[in-house]
Write an enzyme that holds these catalytic residues in place. Structure first.
Site, mmCIF file in Angstrom:
data_model
loop_
_atom_site.group_PDB
_atom_site.id
_atom_site.type_symbol
_atom_site.label_atom_id
_atom_site.label_comp_id
_atom_site.label_asym_id
_atom_site.label_seq_id
_atom_site.Cartn_x
_atom_site.Cartn_y
_atom_site.Cartn_z
ATOM 1 N N GLU A 202 -53.493 -108.979 -55.638
ATOM 2 C CA GLU A 202 -53.521 -108.293 -56.943
ATOM 3 C C GLU A 202 -53.339 -109.294 -58.082
ATOM 4 O OE1 GLU A 202 -50.774 -104.995 -57.284
ATOM 5 O OE2 GLU A 202 -51.145 -104.816 -59.439
ATOM 6 N N ASP B 10 -41.924 -109.286 -41.739
ATOM 7 C CA ASP B 10 -42.433 -107.951 -41.429
ATOM 8 C C ASP B 10 -42.280 -107.055 -42.664
ATOM 9 O OD1 ASP B 10 -42.786 -105.354 -40.501
ATOM 10 O OD2 ASP B 10 -41.880 -105.773 -38.550
HETATM 11 P P1 NDP Z 1 -37.606 -113.149 -32.017
HETATM 12 O O1 NDP Z 1 -37.892 -112.292 -30.852
HETATM 13 O O2 NDP Z 1 -38.512 -114.305 -32.235
HETATM 14 O O3 NDP Z 1 -36.090 -113.637 -31.889
HETATM 15 C C1 NDP Z 1 -35.539 -114.560 -32.764
HETATM 16 C C2 NDP Z 1 -35.636 -115.973 -32.182
HETATM 17 O O4 NDP Z 1 -35.130 -116.901 -33.115
HETATM 18 C C3 NDP Z 1 -34.829 -116.119 -30.891
HETATM 19 O O5 NDP Z 1 -35.639 -116.787 -29.960
HETATM 20 C C4 NDP Z 1 -33.680 -117.024 -31.307
HETATM 21 O O6 NDP Z 1 -33.281 -117.892 -30.301
HETATM 22 C C5 NDP Z 1 -34.298 -117.832 -32.406
HETATM 23 N N1 NDP Z 1 -33.349 -118.438 -33.352
HETATM 24 C C6 NDP Z 1 -33.331 -119.753 -33.676
HETATM 25 N N2 NDP Z 1 -32.394 -120.007 -34.603
HETATM 26 C C7 NDP Z 1 -31.795 -118.831 -34.887
HETATM 27 C C8 NDP Z 1 -30.768 -118.466 -35.801
HETATM 28 N N3 NDP Z 1 -30.174 -119.361 -36.604
HETATM 29 N N4 NDP Z 1 -30.415 -117.157 -35.868
HETATM 30 C C9 NDP Z 1 -31.008 -116.235 -35.086
HETATM 31 N N5 NDP Z 1 -31.991 -116.536 -34.186
HETATM 32 C C10 NDP Z 1 -32.398 -117.817 -34.096
HETATM 33 O O7 NDP Z 1 -37.634 -112.315 -33.371
HETATM 34 P P2 NDP Z 1 -36.734 -111.123 -33.894
HETATM 35 O O8 NDP Z 1 -35.760 -110.645 -32.873
HETATM 36 O O9 NDP Z 1 -36.202 -111.551 -35.212
HETATM 37 O O10 NDP Z 1 -37.799 -109.947 -34.101
HETATM 38 C C11 NDP Z 1 -38.707 -110.008 -35.171
HETATM 39 C C12 NDP Z 1 -40.059 -109.508 -34.738
HETATM 40 O O11 NDP Z 1 -39.965 -108.211 -34.163
HETATM 41 C C13 NDP Z 1 -41.016 -109.376 -35.905
HETATM 42 O O12 NDP Z 1 -42.249 -109.949 -35.531
HETATM 43 C C14 NDP Z 1 -41.166 -107.860 -36.070
HETATM 44 O O13 NDP Z 1 -42.422 -107.537 -36.620
HETATM 45 C C15 NDP Z 1 -41.020 -107.373 -34.651
HETATM 46 N N6 NDP Z 1 -40.629 -105.986 -34.405
HETATM 47 C C16 NDP Z 1 -40.215 -105.123 -35.381
HETATM 48 C C17 NDP Z 1 -39.826 -103.835 -35.091
HETATM 49 C C18 NDP Z 1 -39.302 -102.967 -36.195
HETATM 50 O O14 NDP Z 1 -39.080 -103.435 -37.286
HETATM 51 N N7 NDP Z 1 -39.081 -101.671 -35.962
HETATM 52 C C19 NDP Z 1 -39.875 -103.332 -33.726
HETATM 53 C C20 NDP Z 1 -40.245 -104.341 -32.761
HETATM 54 C C21 NDP Z 1 -40.618 -105.610 -33.095
HETATM 55 P P3 NDP Z 1 -32.392 -117.404 -29.038
HETATM 56 O O15 NDP Z 1 -33.343 -116.734 -28.116
HETATM 57 O O16 NDP Z 1 -31.858 -118.681 -28.512
HETATM 58 O O17 NDP Z 1 -31.338 -116.489 -29.551
#
Ligand code: NDP
Length: 412
Positions: free
Chosen positions: A76, A269
């Protein structure tokens, strides 16, 4: 030279000179590199191409004493100009202050067909369930987050187990869903009822942030109106938004213009954010504006309060090179910092919209920027775009017919 007068290449060089992007990123921008097929296939299904949107940046954001250039992805016209324009007025008045929130994502395990004794047993086993959930994602605890609350909510036919989880720098949807599903499995071993579902809530209640700006009247004046008068008119229009749902929705849309653009630029998201924001707007039972404006100590004071549900790691944020570049441009170190920037952008876009509405009206600035899109839509190319847009702005007749006529005359 003003940034809006520069060529694309000059803007990229400016970011490079300021150390906000490196040479490889600058080259990628100049070549307008799309994402790879592998990355596209890993992000979503049935891939056939890449859909591009303009990637730009807003300037002059002074937030909590730090200067930011803010990347935005938006189709936009005028959103980036409006954000930069208001940010400069606010910077000249001392900048934005933000008051970050906790970073709690709530999750729900929905249970049904439980007997009274099952419900009592679960309610008495809070500590055991809490400890189990806490251990379900140990890396969160080592990062300073993890499960922070557990409570049972009784409904007529359901029992809800609500977990509050500090997801540190991640938006946390996947993490929370995994913790919930593991915990739900544990519950099935404790009672004989059924698990209907386990899913995070996008309510955003645990992530409500406030951003504030105090603007000098001098920064608000126009050729025709004093700064005080502009400020007074802004406060009255903001008051009207509290009383009129139709106005409040548009007031909030102007705020979401800036917020969504930063969400897209950082791979966040935006659906989650939209859902969280609008449920918050309806919290009192009447849809309300996200911001309020008042006059205090000879200043116009704007306060924006709303959930900002995002991450600075994880999901597409970590996968998309452009999202990584956006985080680098803003020098993001934590999700809280990004929340503050996004709240400030929302307030800036709001100020620009309100100031335009109570003075010249929104169309004066908007259509002069929209005229370029209109020129392209009737087939103008290269230099023609500037020429058609210039004449459209002179005639102030922003119709397809007029744009076509101008282009035919130019080519004639
Ligand atoms: P991820 O599944 O990628 O999890 C976060 C990752 O970040 C983990 O692997 C974690 O490592 C890593 N990490 C690294 N540094 C940090 C830190 N400082 N703090 C926290 N984590 C860290 O993503 P999310 O769980 O955030 O989920 C987001 C996704 O889910 C988006 O793509 C969204 O669109 C989607 N989604 C949304 C829904 C909704 O809104 N209703 C439903 C389902 C999915 P470690 O594994 O070591 O902890």
């Amino acid at each position: 030279m003003k940034i809006y007068e520069m060529t694309n290449e000059q803007r990229i060089e400016l970011l490079k000179k300021r150390g906000l992007i490196n040479s490889k990123q600058a080259q990628g921008l100049k070549e307008r590199q799309p994402i790879t097929i592998d990355l596209a296939n890993s992000l979503s299904e049935n891939q056939i191409g890449v859909f591009s949107l303009p990637y730009g940046f807003a300037t002059d954001f002074l937030i909590d004493g730090k200067d930011y250039v803010v990347p935005m992805v938006i189709e936009e016209p005028s959103v980036i100009a409006a954000a930069s324009n208001a940010a400069k007025r606010i910077k000249n008045s001392g900048g934005f202050k933000t008051f970050p929130s906790e970073r709690i994502v709530y999750g729900q395990i929905v249970l049904e067909n439980l007997s009274v004794s099952d419900i009592e047993k679960l309610e008495q086993s809070c500590s055991e369930i809490f400890e189990f959930a806490q251990k379900a994602h140990p890396s969160l605890i080592s990062r300073g987050g993890g499960v922070v609350s557990l409570k049972f909510n009784r409904y007529d036919d359901f029992l809800e187990l609500e977990l509050g989880i500090d997801t540190v720098d991640a938006m946390g949807a996947n993490m929370v869903n995994s913790i919930l599903e593991k915990t739900a499995q544990k519950i099935t071993t404790m009672v004989s009822g059924d698990i209907l579902c386990s899913i995070l809530s996008n309510s955003g209640n645990g992530q409500v942030i406030t951003a504030e700006a105090e603007i000098d009247f001098e920064q608000l004046k126009t050729k025709e109106m004093s700064g005080l008068e502009v400020a007074q008119r802004i406060t009255r229009l903001a008051e009207f938004a509290k009383q009129s749902v139709k106005r409040a929705v548009t007031h909030n849309k102007g705020i979401m213009n800036g917020i969504d653009a930063v969400y897209l630029a950082t791979g966040n998201d935006f659906r989650a954010q939209e859902a969280a924001a609008h449920s918050f707007a309806f919290e009192t039972g009447q849809y309300q504006p996200f911001s309020t404006w008042k006059i205090q100590n000879d200043h116009l004071v704007g306060t924006l309060k709303m959930p900002v549900e995002l991450g600075s790691v994880g999901g597409a944020i970590s996968a998309l090179p452009m999202a990584q570049m956006s985080l680098a441009i803003m020098k993001i170190e934590s999700s809280k910092q990004l929340q503050s920037i996004i709240a400030a952008v929302g307030l800036a876009n709001n100020l620009s919209a309100l100031r335009a509405l109570v003075t010249t009206g929104i169309q004066a600035g908007h259509m002069s920027l929209q005229s370029k899109s209109l020129a392209v839509s009737v087939g103008a190319e290269g230099e023609e775009i500037v020429e058609v847009s210039k004449i459209l702005n002179q005639t102030k007749n922003y119709t397809i017919a007029n744009a076509k006529q101008i282009l035919t005359r130019l080519r004639g």
